[in-house]
Motif scaffolding. Sequence first.
Motif, PDB file in Angstrom:
ATOM      1  N   VAL A  94       0.952  -0.948  -0.216  1.00  0.00           N
ATOM      2  CA  VAL A  94       0.161  -0.158   0.457  1.00  0.00           C
ATOM      3  C   VAL A  94       0.597   1.301  -0.207  1.00  0.00           C
ATOM      4  O   VAL A  94       2.168   1.108   1.047  1.00  0.00           O
ATOM      5  N   GLU A  95       0.488   2.159  -0.562  1.00  0.00           N
ATOM      6  CA  GLU A  95       1.570   3.895  -1.353  1.00  0.00           C
ATOM      7  C   GLU A  95       0.159   4.688  -0.539  1.00  0.00           C
ATOM      8  O   GLU A  95      -0.567   4.514  -0.311  1.00  0.00           O
ATOM      9  N   ILE A  96       1.191   4.839   0.283  1.00  0.00           N
ATOM     10  CA  ILE A  96       0.393   5.893   1.025  1.00  0.00           C
ATOM     11  C   ILE A  96       0.721   7.487   1.254  1.00  0.00           C
ATOM     12  O   ILE A  96       2.080   7.280   1.208  1.00  0.00           O
ATOM     13  N   ARG A 105       5.306   7.066   1.153  1.00  0.00           N
ATOM     14  CA  ARG A 105       6.066   5.320   1.536  1.00  0.00           C
ATOM     15  C   ARG A 105       5.049   4.269   1.116  1.00  0.00           C
ATOM     16  O   ARG A 105       4.047   4.911   1.181  1.00  0.00           O
ATOM     17  N   LEU A 107       4.132   0.952   1.954  1.00  0.00           N
ATOM     18  CA  LEU A 107       3.998  -0.604   2.936  1.00  0.00           C
ATOM     19  C   LEU A 107       3.287  -2.040   3.056  1.00  0.00           C
ATOM     20  O   LEU A 107       2.209  -1.914   2.424  1.00  0.00           O
TER      21      LEU A 107
END
Lengths: 249, 417, 161
Positions: A94-96, A105, A107
């Motif tokens: 998942v790109e947040i 970032r 994760l």
Amino acid sequence: MSDERTPNLSRRQFITGAAAAVASLTVAPGVFLLKTSSASIPDSPGTKPGARWGILIDSNKCGDCNACVTACHEENGVKSLNRPRTDAQWIRKVEITDRATGHSRSLPVMCQHCEHPPCADVCPTGASFRRADGIVLVNKHTCIGCRYCMMACPYKARSFIHEPLEDQLPHAPRGKGTVESCTLCVHRIDRGERTTACVEACRKDGNGAMVFGNLNDPDSEISRRLAQYGGVAIRADLGLNPGVRYQGL
Amino acid sequence: MTTKTHFREIEGRSGGYYGLLALLVIGIGLGIIASLLKGTYGHYITGMDNQIVWGLPHVFAIFLIVAASGALNVASIASVFGRKLYKPLAPLSGLLAITLLAGGLAILVLDLGRPDRLIVAMTYYNFKSIFAWNIFLYTGFMAIVLVYLWFLMERRMNRYSTPVGYVAFVWRLILTTGTGSIFGFLVARETYDAAILAPLFIALSFSLGMAVFILTLMAACRWTNRPLGDVLIGRLKNLMGVFVAAVLYFVAVYHVTNLYATRLHDVEAFMLLHGGIYPLLFWFGFILLGSLLPLLMVFHPAWSKSRAMIASAAGLVIVGGMAQLYVIIIGGQAYPLDMFPGYDVSSTFFDGVVMAYTPSMVEFMLGIGGVALAFFLVVVALKFLRFLPENLSDEKIDPHHGGTQRSEGTETAAAGA
Amino acid sequence: MPRRIVHVRLMLAGLLLAAAALLLAGCSPVEAPQMMEARGDQCVEPVEVIRRDHMTILKAEKDRAVNLGVRNPDHSIRGCVNCHVSPTASRDDPATHFCLNCHTFTAVRMDCFQCHADKPANEDYRHALNPHGPAHGFQLADSKSLARDMEAILALEGQEQ
């Protein structure tokens, strides 16, 4: 301490297991190494008493790579059918991006193996359950495919199997009409290994952002790191106490 | 003492009857085909996926289940609140309650990933699950209403029908609370996590159940040439109007509560303003067509005299209810989970994306199958058992005779006669 | 009901019964299908026990394995498949698949293989000396898994010191 015995036991198993593997390599193909008496084979020890397995993910180290996802899906025979809507994903990157700062970032997110799993609360047949060592599983023998757990999971960690499957892996049974999710590589843990496919891949091919271990053992690497640097839960507000923790969120 | 109500089977030999039966059988057949297709190919062939896990079948199923408990209201008004006017309608009301529930449950079961494991659902229970409670609530409701119908229609048992009516009434309130709580207890999703969904579903069941009941009663009386007086229909449509208003009230409270909380502004904006199909269905389908227009139609001094107008109002309430359930069930899932508050999120698993959902023909067929099953059971039951009074004209149904509770026994005794 | 109709119905019923009896009498004794030979030389339990109780054994094993993590490879479905199914088995050729073959023959439906692998993963299958070791059943002679096991052992050794 009574706890001390178990690691030794599993270590012994490792060695004998590996010995068997070595032996099988050296014996000529076609020569079967058969056991002689079934009575002599003991059951595996089951869940490690007092353990709670978990993963710590350092999102500062985690980069663009996809090693954990590939390894997980290969390990468990989760194949994409190129139907993104219905394909199962046990773990995903998942790109947040922080709306306020623009800092972004990446994760991995998988089943967070909650201490109080909402999926297990809502499951009508009790097929979703939490094992004594903290692993949240779907008992596919009693899952009726109602998908209520998918409605209840705050992490979207679960997938429903939308089509008949073939060529599953022997250690990862999965089939049409049931719900599945990350098992924390329970087949590995049950035979005494102390790592998961994703963590292993992250260490080898990725950025070493993941640590697997026993959250209840204060001397384990994961506990030491958590004690030293801290680690937060996704949706901590729900009070589910997940076994997967993140740093740098 | 009022004149006795005579119940009689419908003749059921006309071309129209068999035509209706054939139509319903075709509908059931569509449902069976849909479930076979699902069984063969899996849910891949439906519009449902890993984000929208409950789709159109659940809209149909929950509609039928909610309407089932609401359909029992007419009987409850007679038994629990002692309104003799509604007494002749009690058997039909109980019948609809059972058949609608059967239709709804059939859809739910056939939409399971493993419908062949129904026996597992009935032998393994997790008593913390609202679904597990509902299994008991639904089967218990059926059993209680069956006993209630038996007591109503069997002369010797008539005197016990009132206590069973009480039990059925309390049970149906709990049942709809359970149905609403399926969503109300989902803490993870912003649109669901609200206790008010339970009373909202109760109000919804009152209005939808009444609408279905009115339409069924009007159709049954018209097609069998049995008189149906204005007094009765007038009362029923007034009740429906009140129930529709009650639903509006609960919906308003629900949204105002959400609008007060800043963290829910985004999801409310999605549901009410820019969520595409969902605000459209909400404002146009539910509020305008399904609530305001029917209210106008049933309370307008001139329009409300017309049977066609009342029937249309009931139909619109049903349409509105479907729209509302669609918004609640599917809209609630389409809105992305807020896993990382304050962050923009993206992934290969549709995180942070509003999920599009297009119901497939298979899902529609399954829904139609459930509705057809419900009405097939009604149509067959009316032919073989005495559910429908011969005469419901104003002279027969005299509201000014406020009979005592004791006279109930003699009145419904005619049912078995 | 008019008497004549009753007679006709009785006669019809009699005819049907006679037809059914004839059909049954015409059946020859059923021959068992051709089964593949088990690849081991001895089953995990006596044959009479396994014939009668394999489902009970499997059911008990599945609950213990899934819920408690207690696994007995001898009593697992993997154990059955490893010995009784050819690695090249196909569902279209029942002779290669002992389980499916017999279940089809006896008309007992089971859904094990909707989820469980219906053949051994490894063509070069052989029983492990230690069934709980990493080598059991699959990835046996797989150097990758071997390396992984050794690495894990070394890591554990390291942790203990």
